[in-house]
Design an enzyme around this catalytic site. Structure first.
Site, PDB file in Angstrom:
ATOM      1  N   HIS A 124       0.826  -1.281   0.026  1.00  0.00           N
ATOM      2  CA  HIS A 124      -0.020  -0.009   0.036  1.00  0.00           C
ATOM      3  C   HIS A 124       0.938   1.319   0.012  1.00  0.00           C
ATOM      4  O   HIS A 124       1.897   1.203   0.665  1.00  0.00           O
ATOM      5  CB  HIS A 124      -0.896  -0.027   1.094  1.00  0.00           C
ATOM      6  CG  HIS A 124      -0.431   0.197   2.716  1.00  0.00           C
ATOM      7  ND1 HIS A 124      -0.447   1.772   2.908  1.00  0.00           N
ATOM      8  CD2 HIS A 124      -0.142  -0.499   3.674  1.00  0.00           C
ATOM      9  CE1 HIS A 124      -0.035   1.775   4.304  1.00  0.00           C
ATOM     10  NE2 HIS A 124       0.027   0.482   4.528  1.00  0.00           N
ATOM     11  N   ASP A 128       5.529   2.987   7.344  1.00  0.00           N
ATOM     12  CA  ASP A 128       4.447   2.738   6.819  1.00  0.00           C
ATOM     13  C   ASP A 128       3.576   3.543   5.969  1.00  0.00           C
ATOM     14  O   ASP A 128       2.845   4.378   6.287  1.00  0.00           O
ATOM     15  CB  ASP A 128       3.461   2.404   8.167  1.00  0.00           C
ATOM     16  CG  ASP A 128       2.235   1.738   8.125  1.00  0.00           C
ATOM     17  OD1 ASP A 128       1.901   1.234   6.909  1.00  0.00           O
ATOM     18  OD2 ASP A 128       1.401   1.779   8.944  1.00  0.00           O
ATOM     19  N   GLU A 139      -5.564   1.784   2.046  1.00  0.00           N
ATOM     20  CA  GLU A 139      -5.542   0.681   2.915  1.00  0.00           C
ATOM     21  C   GLU A 139      -5.520   1.091   4.246  1.00  0.00           C
ATOM     22  O   GLU A 139      -5.979   0.383   5.115  1.00  0.00           O
ATOM     23  CB  GLU A 139      -3.512   0.366   2.822  1.00  0.00           C
ATOM     24  CG  GLU A 139      -3.486  -1.325   3.568  1.00  0.00           C
ATOM     25  CD  GLU A 139      -3.092  -0.994   5.043  1.00  0.00           C
ATOM     26  OE1 GLU A 139      -2.879  -1.843   5.635  1.00  0.00           O
ATOM     27  OE2 GLU A 139      -3.011   0.023   5.251  1.00  0.00           O
ATOM     28  N   GLU A 140      -5.155   2.308   4.607  1.00  0.00           N
ATOM     29  CA  GLU A 140      -5.373   2.806   6.288  1.00  0.00           C
ATOM     30  C   GLU A 140      -6.784   3.152   6.536  1.00  0.00           C
ATOM     31  O   GLU A 140      -6.876   3.306   7.713  1.00  0.00           O
ATOM     32  CB  GLU A 140      -4.408   4.039   6.176  1.00  0.00           C
ATOM     33  CG  GLU A 140      -3.041   3.892   5.978  1.00  0.00           C
ATOM     34  CD  GLU A 140      -2.230   3.339   7.043  1.00  0.00           C
ATOM     35  OE1 GLU A 140      -2.992   2.559   7.948  1.00  0.00           O
ATOM     36  OE2 GLU A 140      -1.166   3.028   7.002  1.00  0.00           O
ATOM     37  N   ASP A 167       4.592  -4.787   3.904  1.00  0.00           N
ATOM     38  CA  ASP A 167       3.885  -3.701   4.463  1.00  0.00           C
ATOM     39  C   ASP A 167       4.598  -3.424   5.729  1.00  0.00           C
ATOM     40  O   ASP A 167       4.651  -4.228   6.641  1.00  0.00           O
ATOM     41  CB  ASP A 167       2.271  -3.996   4.834  1.00  0.00           C
ATOM     42  CG  ASP A 167       1.639  -2.975   5.512  1.00  0.00           C
ATOM     43  OD1 ASP A 167       2.286  -1.610   5.861  1.00  0.00           O
ATOM     44  OD2 ASP A 167       0.453  -2.966   5.648  1.00  0.00           O
TER      45      ASP A 167
END
Length: 447
Positions: A133, A145, A179-180, A208
Protein backbone atom coordinates in the site's frame (compact mmCIF):
# COMPACT_ATOMS: atom_id res chain seq x y z
CA UNK A 1 -0.69 -1.01 7.88
CA UNK A 2 -4.28 -0.29 8.81
CA UNK A 3 -5.40 -0.15 12.46
CA UNK A 4 -7.36 -2.60 13.57
CA UNK A 5 4.07 -18.26 20.28
CA UNK A 6 4.07 -20.99 21.43
CA UNK A 7 6.50 -23.04 23.73
CA UNK A 8 10.05 -23.34 22.36
CA UNK A 9 9.15 -21.41 19.19
CA UNK A 10 12.16 -20.42 17.07
CA UNK A 11 12.93 -20.22 13.36
CA UNK A 12 11.92 -23.10 11.11
CA UNK A 13 14.81 -24.83 9.36
CA UNK A 14 14.62 -23.82 5.70
CA UNK A 15 13.74 -26.47 3.12
CA UNK A 16 12.49 -25.25 -0.26
CA UNK A 17 9.08 -26.58 -1.20
CA UNK A 18 6.91 -26.87 -4.28
CA UNK A 19 3.42 -25.48 -5.10
CA UNK A 20 0.14 -26.93 -3.93
CA UNK A 21 -2.65 -28.65 -5.89
CA UNK A 22 -6.05 -29.57 -4.48
CA UNK A 23 -7.66 -33.01 -4.25
CA UNK A 24 -8.87 -33.82 -0.74
CA UNK A 25 -9.62 -37.00 1.16
CA UNK A 26 -10.95 -37.63 4.71
CA UNK A 27 -8.68 -37.97 7.75
CA UNK A 28 -8.33 -40.82 10.28
CA UNK A 29 -6.08 -42.22 13.07
CA UNK A 30 -3.93 -45.37 13.23
CA UNK A 31 -0.95 -46.85 15.07
CA UNK A 32 2.57 -46.49 13.63
CA UNK A 33 4.18 -49.43 11.78
CA UNK A 34 8.00 -49.50 11.71
CA UNK A 35 9.63 -47.11 9.24
CA UNK A 36 12.05 -48.36 6.63
CA UNK A 37 13.47 -46.50 3.59
CA UNK A 38 14.38 -42.89 4.23
CA UNK A 39 13.30 -39.89 2.18
CA UNK A 40 15.42 -36.92 1.22
CA UNK A 41 14.44 -33.24 1.10
CA UNK A 42 13.70 -31.84 -2.35
CA UNK A 43 14.75 -28.42 -3.61
CA UNK A 44 13.64 -25.97 -6.28
CA UNK A 45 15.77 -24.85 -9.22
CA UNK A 46 15.73 -21.12 -9.99
CA UNK A 47 17.89 -18.43 -11.61
CA UNK A 48 20.07 -16.25 -9.41
CA UNK A 49 18.15 -13.22 -8.10
CA UNK A 50 19.80 -9.80 -8.08
CA UNK A 51 20.99 -7.79 -5.11
CA UNK A 52 18.58 -4.86 -4.75
CA UNK A 53 20.62 -1.69 -4.08
CA UNK A 54 19.35 -0.30 -0.78
CA UNK A 55 20.56 3.14 -1.88
CA UNK A 56 18.03 3.02 -4.72
CA UNK A 57 15.25 2.01 -2.34
CA UNK A 58 16.18 4.85 0.00
CA UNK A 59 16.16 7.28 -2.91
CA UNK A 60 12.50 6.39 -3.51
CA UNK A 61 11.82 6.95 0.18
CA UNK A 62 13.42 10.39 -0.06
CA UNK A 63 11.06 11.18 -2.90
CA UNK A 64 8.06 10.08 -0.82
CA UNK A 65 9.30 12.26 2.04
CA UNK A 66 9.67 15.26 -0.26
CA UNK A 67 6.19 14.68 -1.65
CA UNK A 68 4.72 14.55 1.85
CA UNK A 69 6.62 17.65 2.97
CA UNK A 70 5.28 19.58 -0.03
CA UNK A 71 1.70 18.42 0.56
CA UNK A 72 0.73 19.00 4.16
CA UNK A 73 3.05 16.43 5.73
CA UNK A 74 1.32 13.24 4.56
CA UNK A 75 0.48 11.03 1.60
CA UNK A 76 -2.99 9.97 2.76
CA UNK A 77 -5.97 8.87 0.68
CA UNK A 78 -7.77 11.79 -0.93
CA UNK A 79 -4.82 14.14 -0.37
CA UNK A 80 -2.50 15.63 -2.96
CA UNK A 81 0.47 13.79 -1.49
CA UNK A 82 -1.03 10.42 -2.35
CA UNK A 83 -1.74 11.30 -5.97
CA UNK A 84 1.78 12.70 -6.33
CA UNK A 85 3.17 9.44 -4.93
CA UNK A 86 1.19 7.40 -7.45
CA UNK A 87 2.37 9.65 -10.28
CA UNK A 88 6.00 9.21 -9.18
CA UNK A 89 5.79 5.40 -9.14
CA UNK A 90 3.88 5.26 -12.42
CA UNK A 91 6.44 7.41 -14.24
CA UNK A 92 9.27 5.12 -13.13
CA UNK A 93 7.43 2.02 -14.32
CA UNK A 94 6.33 3.52 -17.63
CA UNK A 95 9.93 4.44 -18.39
CA UNK A 96 11.05 0.89 -17.54
CA UNK A 97 8.71 -0.77 -20.04
CA UNK A 98 5.83 -1.87 -17.84
CA UNK A 99 2.21 -1.68 -18.93
CA UNK A 100 0.56 0.41 -16.22
CA UNK A 101 -3.09 0.87 -15.34
CA UNK A 102 -4.45 3.50 -12.96
CA UNK A 103 -7.59 2.14 -11.30
CA UNK A 104 -9.90 4.60 -9.54
CA UNK A 105 -12.38 4.04 -6.74
CA UNK A 106 -14.25 6.18 -4.23
CA UNK A 107 -13.90 6.12 -0.45
CA UNK A 108 -14.86 8.62 2.27
CA UNK A 109 -16.03 11.07 -0.36
CA UNK A 110 -12.68 11.15 -2.18
CA UNK A 111 -11.23 9.50 -5.27
CA UNK A 112 -8.69 6.78 -4.59
CA UNK A 113 -6.13 5.20 -6.89
CA UNK A 114 -4.58 1.79 -7.37
CA UNK A 115 -1.63 1.40 -9.71
CA UNK A 116 -1.21 -1.92 -11.52
CA UNK A 117 1.94 -2.68 -13.52
CA UNK A 118 2.35 -5.73 -15.77
CA UNK A 119 5.70 -6.96 -17.05
CA UNK A 120 5.46 -8.34 -20.62
CA UNK A 121 5.71 -12.09 -21.02
CA UNK A 122 5.20 -15.10 -18.82
CA UNK A 123 2.20 -17.40 -18.70
CA UNK A 124 -0.92 -15.19 -18.62
CA UNK A 125 -2.80 -18.03 -16.95
CA UNK A 126 -0.33 -18.14 -14.04
CA UNK A 127 0.19 -14.69 -12.51
CA UNK A 128 2.55 -13.95 -9.63
CA UNK A 129 1.49 -10.65 -8.08
CA UNK A 130 3.49 -8.49 -5.69
CA UNK A 131 2.05 -5.47 -3.90
CA UNK A 132 2.13 -2.89 -1.15
CA UNK A 133 0.00 0.00 0.00
CA UNK A 134 1.22 3.44 -0.96
CA UNK A 135 -0.94 5.64 1.27
CA UNK A 136 0.03 7.00 4.68
CA UNK A 137 -2.13 8.02 7.60
CA UNK A 138 -2.95 11.74 7.82
CA UNK A 139 -0.68 12.12 10.87
CA UNK A 140 2.60 11.74 8.99
CA UNK A 141 4.49 10.98 5.79
CA UNK A 142 4.36 7.18 6.25
CA UNK A 143 7.93 6.39 5.28
CA UNK A 144 8.11 3.03 7.04
CA UNK A 145 4.32 2.54 6.85
CA UNK A 146 4.35 2.00 4.00
CA UNK A 147 6.87 3.85 1.92
CA UNK A 148 9.29 1.04 2.79
CA UNK A 149 7.25 -1.73 1.15
CA UNK A 150 6.24 0.47 -1.78
CA UNK A 151 9.81 1.59 -2.48
CA UNK A 152 11.22 -1.93 -2.25
CA UNK A 153 8.54 -3.34 -4.55
CA UNK A 154 9.18 -0.50 -7.01
CA UNK A 155 12.93 -1.07 -7.04
CA UNK A 156 12.44 -4.82 -7.48
CA UNK A 157 10.14 -4.18 -10.43
CA UNK A 158 12.82 -1.92 -11.92
CA UNK A 159 15.35 -4.74 -11.37
CA UNK A 160 13.06 -7.02 -13.41
CA UNK A 161 13.30 -4.46 -16.20
CA UNK A 162 17.07 -4.06 -15.90
CA UNK A 163 17.47 -7.84 -16.14
CA UNK A 164 14.96 -8.04 -19.02
CA UNK A 165 13.65 -11.01 -17.12
CA UNK A 166 11.73 -13.65 -19.06
CA UNK A 167 9.78 -15.31 -16.25
CA UNK A 168 7.89 -18.55 -16.34
CA UNK A 169 4.91 -16.82 -14.72
CA UNK A 170 3.44 -13.50 -15.67
CA UNK A 171 4.62 -10.83 -13.21
CA UNK A 172 2.23 -8.17 -11.95
CA UNK A 173 2.82 -5.45 -9.38
CA UNK A 174 0.30 -3.36 -7.44
CA UNK A 175 0.36 -0.23 -5.28
CA UNK A 176 -2.82 0.14 -3.24
CA UNK A 177 -4.74 3.18 -2.10
CA UNK A 178 -6.73 3.71 1.11
CA UNK A 179 -5.25 0.73 2.94
CA UNK A 180 -5.23 2.80 6.10
CA UNK A 181 -9.03 3.07 5.83
CA UNK A 182 -9.46 -0.71 5.82
CA UNK A 183 -7.72 -2.13 2.71
CA UNK A 184 -10.20 -0.26 0.53
CA UNK A 185 -8.08 -0.17 -2.62
CA UNK A 186 -6.97 -3.80 -2.61
CA UNK A 187 -10.52 -4.95 -1.80
CA UNK A 188 -11.77 -2.95 -4.75
CA UNK A 189 -9.17 -4.51 -7.05
CA UNK A 190 -9.87 -8.09 -5.97
CA UNK A 191 -13.64 -7.64 -6.02
CA UNK A 192 -13.50 -6.11 -9.50
CA UNK A 193 -11.73 -9.15 -10.97
CA UNK A 194 -13.90 -11.72 -12.75
CA UNK A 195 -13.69 -15.19 -11.25
CA UNK A 196 -11.63 -16.40 -14.21
CA UNK A 197 -9.04 -13.67 -13.60
CA UNK A 198 -8.85 -14.40 -9.87
CA UNK A 199 -8.13 -18.03 -10.66
CA UNK A 200 -5.12 -17.02 -12.76
CA UNK A 201 -3.31 -15.45 -9.79
CA UNK A 202 -1.05 -18.21 -8.49
CA UNK A 203 0.16 -16.13 -5.56
CA UNK A 204 0.13 -12.66 -4.03
CA UNK A 205 3.14 -11.32 -2.08
CA UNK A 206 2.51 -8.42 0.33
CA UNK A 207 5.06 -6.05 1.86
CA UNK A 208 3.85 -3.66 4.55
CA UNK A 209 6.45 -2.09 6.89
CA UNK A 210 9.81 -3.75 6.13
CA UNK A 211 12.23 -1.14 7.49
CA UNK A 212 11.17 -0.73 11.11
CA UNK A 213 13.83 1.02 13.24
CA UNK A 214 13.84 -1.70 15.94
CA UNK A 215 13.19 -4.50 13.48
CA UNK A 216 12.04 -8.06 13.67
CA UNK A 217 12.01 -10.54 10.83
CA UNK A 218 8.47 -11.85 10.47
CA UNK A 219 7.16 -14.13 7.70
CA UNK A 220 3.48 -14.63 6.89
CA UNK A 221 2.39 -18.22 7.62
CA UNK A 222 -0.33 -18.43 4.98
CA UNK A 223 0.66 -20.30 1.81
CA UNK A 224 3.34 -22.90 2.69
CA UNK A 225 5.25 -22.52 -0.57
CA UNK A 226 5.56 -18.76 -0.28
CA UNK A 227 6.31 -18.96 3.43
CA UNK A 228 9.11 -21.45 2.91
CA UNK A 229 10.61 -19.42 0.08
CA UNK A 230 11.15 -16.49 2.46
CA UNK A 231 12.39 -18.74 5.24
CA UNK A 232 14.91 -20.28 2.85
CA UNK A 233 16.22 -16.83 1.97
CA UNK A 234 16.68 -15.76 5.59
CA UNK A 235 18.18 -19.11 6.55
CA UNK A 236 20.84 -18.43 3.93
CA UNK A 237 21.75 -15.30 5.91
CA UNK A 238 21.60 -17.19 9.22
CA UNK A 239 18.77 -14.93 10.32
CA UNK A 240 16.01 -16.62 12.33
CA UNK A 241 12.45 -15.65 11.52
CA UNK A 242 9.16 -15.74 13.38
CA UNK A 243 5.61 -16.20 12.18
CA UNK A 244 3.90 -12.85 11.59
CA UNK A 245 0.88 -12.37 13.88
CA UNK A 246 0.69 -8.63 14.56
CA UNK A 247 -0.65 -7.76 11.13
CA UNK A 248 -2.96 -10.72 10.51
CA UNK A 249 -5.95 -9.49 8.52
CA UNK A 250 -4.73 -5.89 8.71
CA UNK A 251 -2.99 -5.45 5.37
CA UNK A 252 -3.61 -5.92 1.67
CA UNK A 253 -3.00 -9.66 1.56
CA UNK A 254 -6.33 -10.16 3.36
CA UNK A 255 -8.64 -9.49 0.36
CA UNK A 256 -6.58 -11.86 -1.80
CA UNK A 257 -6.59 -14.55 0.89
CA UNK A 258 -10.33 -14.17 1.35
CA UNK A 259 -10.75 -14.75 -2.38
CA UNK A 260 -8.88 -18.05 -2.14
CA UNK A 261 -5.61 -16.76 -3.62
CA UNK A 262 -2.38 -18.04 -2.00
CA UNK A 263 -0.66 -15.22 -0.10
CA UNK A 264 2.57 -14.53 1.75
CA UNK A 265 4.82 -11.67 2.71
CA UNK A 266 7.21 -10.01 5.13
CA UNK A 267 6.90 -7.59 8.05
CA UNK A 268 9.40 -5.95 10.40
CA UNK A 269 7.00 -4.99 13.19
CA UNK A 270 4.77 -2.08 14.22
CA UNK A 271 3.71 -1.11 17.75
CA UNK A 272 4.22 -4.47 19.48
CA UNK A 273 7.24 -4.44 21.80
CA UNK A 274 10.42 -6.44 21.25
CA UNK A 275 11.02 -9.23 23.76
CA UNK A 276 14.36 -10.17 25.24
CA UNK A 277 14.36 -13.39 23.19
CA UNK A 278 13.76 -11.40 20.02
CA UNK A 279 16.53 -8.94 20.87
CA UNK A 280 18.92 -11.85 21.38
CA UNK A 281 18.09 -13.10 17.88
CA UNK A 282 17.91 -9.81 16.02
CA UNK A 283 19.55 -7.12 18.14
CA UNK A 284 17.75 -3.90 18.96
CA UNK A 285 16.13 -2.64 22.14
CA UNK A 286 14.14 -4.84 24.52
CA UNK A 287 10.79 -3.43 25.64
CA UNK A 288 10.60 -0.88 22.86
CA UNK A 289 8.15 -1.07 19.94
CA UNK A 290 9.45 -2.36 16.64
CA UNK A 291 8.34 1.03 15.28
CA UNK A 292 7.79 3.70 17.94
CA UNK A 293 6.72 6.13 15.19
CA UNK A 294 3.96 3.86 13.88
CA UNK A 295 1.12 6.04 12.53
CA UNK A 296 2.86 9.19 13.82
CA UNK A 297 4.40 12.35 12.44
CA UNK A 298 7.89 10.99 13.17
CA UNK A 299 7.52 8.24 10.56
CA UNK A 300 10.05 10.02 8.34
CA UNK A 301 13.19 8.94 6.48
CA UNK A 302 14.92 8.96 9.89
CA UNK A 303 12.57 6.15 10.96
CA UNK A 304 14.18 3.42 8.85
CA UNK A 305 16.66 0.67 9.71
CA UNK A 306 18.83 0.38 6.61
CA UNK A 307 19.88 -3.21 7.31
CA UNK A 308 16.31 -4.48 7.65
CA UNK A 309 15.28 -2.54 4.56
CA UNK A 310 18.20 -4.00 2.60
CA UNK A 311 17.58 -7.59 3.67
CA UNK A 312 13.85 -7.45 3.08
CA UNK A 313 14.28 -5.80 -0.33
CA UNK A 314 16.63 -8.58 -1.38
CA UNK A 315 14.12 -11.12 -0.05
CA UNK A 316 11.45 -9.67 -2.34
CA UNK A 317 13.68 -10.20 -5.36
CA UNK A 318 14.58 -13.69 -4.15
CA UNK A 319 10.90 -14.62 -3.93
CA UNK A 320 9.97 -13.17 -7.31
CA UNK A 321 12.90 -14.81 -9.08
CA UNK A 322 12.21 -18.17 -7.43
CA UNK A 323 8.41 -18.21 -7.51
CA UNK A 324 7.97 -16.38 -10.79
CA UNK A 325 11.03 -17.06 -12.87
CA UNK A 326 12.23 -20.47 -11.76
CA UNK A 327 12.94 -23.23 -14.25
CA UNK A 328 9.63 -25.10 -14.51
CA UNK A 329 9.59 -28.76 -13.58
CA UNK A 330 6.69 -30.58 -15.27
CA UNK A 331 4.49 -31.77 -12.41
CA UNK A 332 3.23 -35.29 -12.12
CA UNK A 333 -0.26 -36.10 -10.99
CA UNK A 334 -0.89 -34.71 -7.49
CA UNK A 335 -3.32 -35.59 -4.72
CA UNK A 336 -3.82 -33.57 -1.55
CA UNK A 337 -5.59 -33.81 1.80
CA UNK A 338 -6.28 -30.43 3.43
CA UNK A 339 -8.39 -31.72 6.35
CA UNK A 340 -6.92 -30.80 9.76
CA UNK A 341 -5.95 -33.84 11.85
CA UNK A 342 -5.04 -33.33 15.52
CA UNK A 343 -1.72 -34.86 16.60
CA UNK A 344 -2.22 -36.36 20.10
CA UNK A 345 0.42 -35.42 22.64
CA UNK A 346 2.74 -38.24 23.73
CA UNK A 347 1.99 -41.00 24.71
CA UNK A 348 -1.06 -40.78 22.44
CA UNK A 349 -1.49 -42.71 19.22
CA UNK A 350 -0.06 -41.52 15.94
CA UNK A 351 -2.22 -39.34 13.71
CA UNK A 352 -2.80 -40.36 10.13
CA UNK A 353 -4.16 -38.48 7.14
CA UNK A 354 -5.12 -40.65 4.13
CA UNK A 355 -5.12 -39.88 0.42
CA UNK A 356 -6.71 -42.25 -2.09
CA UNK A 357 -4.78 -42.29 -5.36
CA UNK A 358 -6.39 -43.42 -8.61
CA UNK A 359 -5.76 -43.05 -12.30
CA UNK A 360 -1.95 -43.37 -12.08
CA UNK A 361 -0.46 -46.06 -14.31
CA UNK A 362 1.97 -48.56 -12.83
CA UNK A 363 4.25 -48.03 -9.87
CA UNK A 364 5.12 -44.83 -8.04
CA UNK A 365 8.28 -43.13 -9.36
CA UNK A 366 11.66 -43.15 -7.67
CA UNK A 367 11.12 -39.40 -7.19
CA UNK A 368 7.72 -39.54 -5.51
CA UNK A 369 7.30 -36.16 -3.81
CA UNK A 370 5.60 -35.55 -0.48
CA UNK A 371 4.82 -31.98 0.61
CA UNK A 372 4.05 -31.65 4.32
CA UNK A 373 2.50 -28.76 6.25
CA UNK A 374 2.27 -29.49 9.99
CA UNK A 375 1.52 -26.88 12.65
CA UNK A 376 3.17 -27.94 15.93
CA UNK A 377 4.71 -26.27 18.96
CA UNK A 378 7.90 -28.39 18.87
CA UNK A 379 8.82 -30.15 15.67
CA UNK A 380 11.77 -31.96 17.26
CA UNK A 381 9.32 -34.35 18.94
CA UNK A 382 7.72 -35.46 15.67
CA UNK A 383 8.37 -38.67 13.73
CA UNK A 384 6.82 -38.55 10.26
CA UNK A 385 6.27 -41.50 7.90
CA UNK A 386 4.69 -42.04 4.52
CA UNK A 387 2.69 -45.27 4.56
CA UNK A 388 2.24 -46.99 1.19
CA UNK A 389 -0.97 -48.85 0.28
CA UNK A 390 0.65 -52.19 1.16
CA UNK A 391 1.66 -50.91 4.62
CA UNK A 392 5.32 -50.23 3.88
CA UNK A 393 6.56 -47.20 5.84
CA UNK A 394 8.97 -44.62 4.41
CA UNK A 395 10.60 -42.43 7.03
CA UNK A 396 10.34 -38.73 6.18
CA UNK A 397 11.55 -37.26 9.46
CA UNK A 398 13.06 -38.57 12.68
CA UNK A 399 12.67 -36.92 16.07
CA UNK A 400 15.58 -34.81 17.31
CA UNK A 401 16.06 -33.08 20.66
CA UNK A 402 18.21 -30.43 18.94
CA UNK A 403 15.47 -29.49 16.44
CA UNK A 404 13.94 -26.82 18.69
CA UNK A 405 11.69 -25.12 16.16
CA UNK A 406 7.97 -25.00 15.55
CA UNK A 407 6.07 -26.45 12.58
CA UNK A 408 7.14 -28.68 9.71
CA UNK A 409 6.75 -27.14 6.26
CA UNK A 410 8.89 -29.27 3.96
CA UNK A 411 9.11 -31.27 0.76
CA UNK A 412 10.54 -34.80 0.69
CA UNK A 413 11.52 -37.09 -2.19
CA UNK A 414 10.82 -40.81 -1.67
CA UNK A 415 12.00 -43.74 -3.76
CA UNK A 416 8.69 -45.60 -3.80
CA UNK A 417 9.29 -47.31 -7.15
CA UNK A 418 8.49 -50.73 -5.68
CA UNK A 419 4.96 -49.58 -4.76
CA UNK A 420 1.84 -49.65 -6.92
CA UNK A 421 0.78 -46.02 -7.20
CA UNK A 422 -2.98 -46.51 -6.92
CA UNK A 423 -4.45 -47.12 -3.49
CA UNK A 424 -4.60 -45.36 -0.12
CA UNK A 425 -1.42 -43.61 1.01
CA UNK A 426 -1.16 -42.17 4.51
CA UNK A 427 0.88 -39.48 6.20
CA UNK A 428 1.54 -40.71 9.73
CA UNK A 429 2.76 -38.37 12.48
CA UNK A 430 3.77 -39.49 15.98
CA UNK A 431 4.58 -37.14 18.88
CA UNK A 432 7.22 -38.93 20.98
CA UNK A 433 7.48 -36.48 23.91
CA UNK A 434 4.92 -34.73 26.08
CA UNK A 435 3.79 -31.10 26.51
CA UNK A 436 3.13 -30.17 22.89
CA UNK A 437 0.14 -29.49 20.67
CA UNK A 438 -0.33 -29.48 16.93
CA UNK A 439 -2.12 -30.81 13.88
CA UNK A 440 -1.55 -31.95 10.31
CA UNK A 441 -2.61 -28.90 8.32
CA UNK A 442 -2.27 -30.50 4.87
CA UNK A 443 -0.11 -32.80 2.81
CA UNK A 444 0.26 -33.68 -0.84
CA UNK A 445 1.76 -36.56 -2.80
CA UNK A 446 2.97 -36.09 -6.39
CA UNK A 447 3.86 -38.93 -8.76
Amino acid sequence: MSLSVSRRLTAVTAIAVAGLFATTAPAAFAAAPPAVPAATPAALAAPTPPDIPVANVKAHLSQFQSIASANGGNRAHGRAGYKASIDYVKAKLDAAGFTTTLQTFSSSGATGYNLIADWPGGDPNSVLMTGSHLDSVTAGPGINDNGSGSAAVLETALAVSRAQLQPTKHLRFGWWGAEELGMVGSKYYVNSLPAAEKSKISGYLNFDMIGSPNPGYFVYDDDPTIEQTFKTYFAGLNIPTEIETEGDGRSDHAPFKNAGIPVGGLFSGADYTKTSAQAQKWGGTVGRPFDACYHSSCDTTANIDDTALDRNSDAIAYAIWNLGAGTPVPPGKSFENTADVTIPDSPGAAATSPITVSGVTGNAPATTKVDVNIVHTYRGDLVIDLIAPDGTAYRLKNSSSSDSAANVVASYTVNASSEVANGTWKLQVKDVAAQDTGYINSWKITF
